[in-house]
Motif scaffolding. Sequence first.
Motif, PDB file in Angstrom:
ATOM      1  N   LEU A   3      65.110  40.464  34.012  1.00  0.00           N
ATOM      2  CA  LEU A   3      65.007  39.144  33.398  1.00  0.00           C
ATOM      3  C   LEU A   3      64.077  38.292  34.252  1.00  0.00           C
ATOM      4  O   LEU A   3      64.153  38.313  35.480  1.00  0.00           O
ATOM      5  N   THR A   4      63.210  37.535  33.614  1.00  0.00           N
ATOM      6  CA  THR A   4      62.301  36.671  34.352  1.00  0.00           C
ATOM      7  C   THR A   4      62.063  35.370  33.592  1.00  0.00           C
ATOM      8  O   THR A   4      62.040  35.369  32.352  1.00  0.00           O
ATOM      9  N   PRO A   5      61.937  34.246  34.305  1.00  0.00           N
ATOM     10  CA  PRO A   5      61.629  32.985  33.624  1.00  0.00           C
ATOM     11  C   PRO A   5      60.282  33.035  32.906  1.00  0.00           C
ATOM     12  O   PRO A   5      60.111  32.418  31.858  1.00  0.00           O
ATOM     13  N   ALA A   6      59.316  33.750  33.492  1.00  0.00           N
ATOM     14  CA  ALA A   6      57.986  33.883  32.888  1.00  0.00           C
ATOM     15  C   ALA A   6      57.311  35.112  33.466  1.00  0.00           C
ATOM     16  O   ALA A   6      57.467  35.416  34.648  1.00  0.00           O
ATOM     17  N   SER A   7      56.561  35.810  32.645  1.00  0.00           N
ATOM     18  CA  SER A   7      55.878  37.019  33.104  1.00  0.00           C
ATOM     19  C   SER A   7      54.486  36.736  33.660  1.00  0.00           C
ATOM     20  O   SER A   7      53.821  37.645  34.156  1.00  0.00           O
ATOM     21  N   GLY A   8      54.029  35.492  33.575  1.00  0.00           N
ATOM     22  CA  GLY A   8      52.721  35.117  34.115  1.00  0.00           C
ATOM     23  C   GLY A   8      52.785  33.721  34.694  1.00  0.00           C
ATOM     24  O   GLY A   8      53.710  32.952  34.405  1.00  0.00           O
TER      25      GLY A   8
ATOM     26  N   HIS B 175      62.733  44.830  29.678  1.00  0.00           N
ATOM     27  CA  HIS B 175      62.208  43.647  30.355  1.00  0.00           C
ATOM     28  C   HIS B 175      62.263  42.466  29.393  1.00  0.00           C
ATOM     29  O   HIS B 175      61.706  42.526  28.288  1.00  0.00           O
ATOM     30  N   ILE B 176      62.918  41.381  29.812  1.00  0.00           N
ATOM     31  CA  ILE B 176      63.102  40.203  28.969  1.00  0.00           C
ATOM     32  C   ILE B 176      62.479  38.999  29.667  1.00  0.00           C
ATOM     33  O   ILE B 176      62.811  38.701  30.818  1.00  0.00           O
ATOM     34  N   SER B 177      61.572  38.309  28.973  1.00  0.00           N
ATOM     35  CA  SER B 177      60.840  37.189  29.565  1.00  0.00           C
ATOM     36  C   SER B 177      61.089  35.916  28.765  1.00  0.00           C
ATOM     37  O   SER B 177      60.806  35.869  27.562  1.00  0.00           O
ATOM     38  N   ALA B 178      61.616  34.892  29.438  1.00  0.00           N
ATOM     39  CA  ALA B 178      62.077  33.690  28.738  1.00  0.00           C
ATOM     40  C   ALA B 178      60.944  32.842  28.183  1.00  0.00           C
ATOM     41  O   ALA B 178      60.986  32.433  27.022  1.00  0.00           O
TER      42      ALA B 178
ATOM     43  N   LEU C  75      63.629  38.735  38.214  1.00  0.00           N
ATOM     44  CA  LEU C  75      62.278  38.754  38.759  1.00  0.00           C
ATOM     45  C   LEU C  75      61.737  37.337  38.812  1.00  0.00           C
ATOM     46  O   LEU C  75      61.878  36.579  37.850  1.00  0.00           O
ATOM     47  N   SER C  76      61.111  36.971  39.913  1.00  0.00           N
ATOM     48  CA  SER C  76      60.550  35.624  40.044  1.00  0.00           C
ATOM     49  C   SER C  76      59.181  35.560  39.397  1.00  0.00           C
ATOM     50  O   SER C  76      58.551  36.576  39.131  1.00  0.00           O
TER      51      SER C  76
END
Length: 207
Positions: free
Chosen positions: A32-37, A130-133, A206-207
Amino acid sequence: MSLEEDKPFLDRVEQLVDSIEKGTAVDVVVTLTPASGSYDDVRMGVGVVAAWGLLVFMLYSPWEFPVLSIHLGLVVVFLAGWLAGRRLHMVTRRVTSEARRRHQVDTAAAAAVHTTGMTHTIERTGLLVHISALEQMAAVIPDVGLEPAFPPAQVAKLRGALESALQGNRAQAGVLDALETLRAALAEACPPDPNPHHMPCRPRILS
């Protein structure tokens, strides 16, 4: 509260992953990540456009503005636009293309395959979810040993279910439902084997 900060949700995901691994030969890794980029260029662009809009207004306005107020106003509006892009995911989504966001998510997921050690299972039957918010997108990557039992159509179906959940009003419930469906599909396609599971069940943040 975001998904990656919600402990009850993370606990439930961990329980589901543990259940999947007990009933199948698959090692599931959820990230899980707040953003992938970073999208820093986009946020700077939002600030520049906001400042440009203020400058145009000041130039063509019937009112007169002191020089100092013009300079300060441009700085303040630029920072406000930059912060809006940084704090509000909706702003970043509105000013980026779907292709850009998809590329960011796929790139981050490909990196997570290596950083999480998903490929270290004995029979290469790992599965990354992989999940990106920010992007409200997901990536699903099966390892080479799992590909015959989890073909592209299944991958696309799971990804679609996850993204529908992320873009709707029931993100948590929808993600959990998608994982429940995954458990049923994998139980049929990949029954348990004697090899031990090595991947931790807890979702990786993931940060």
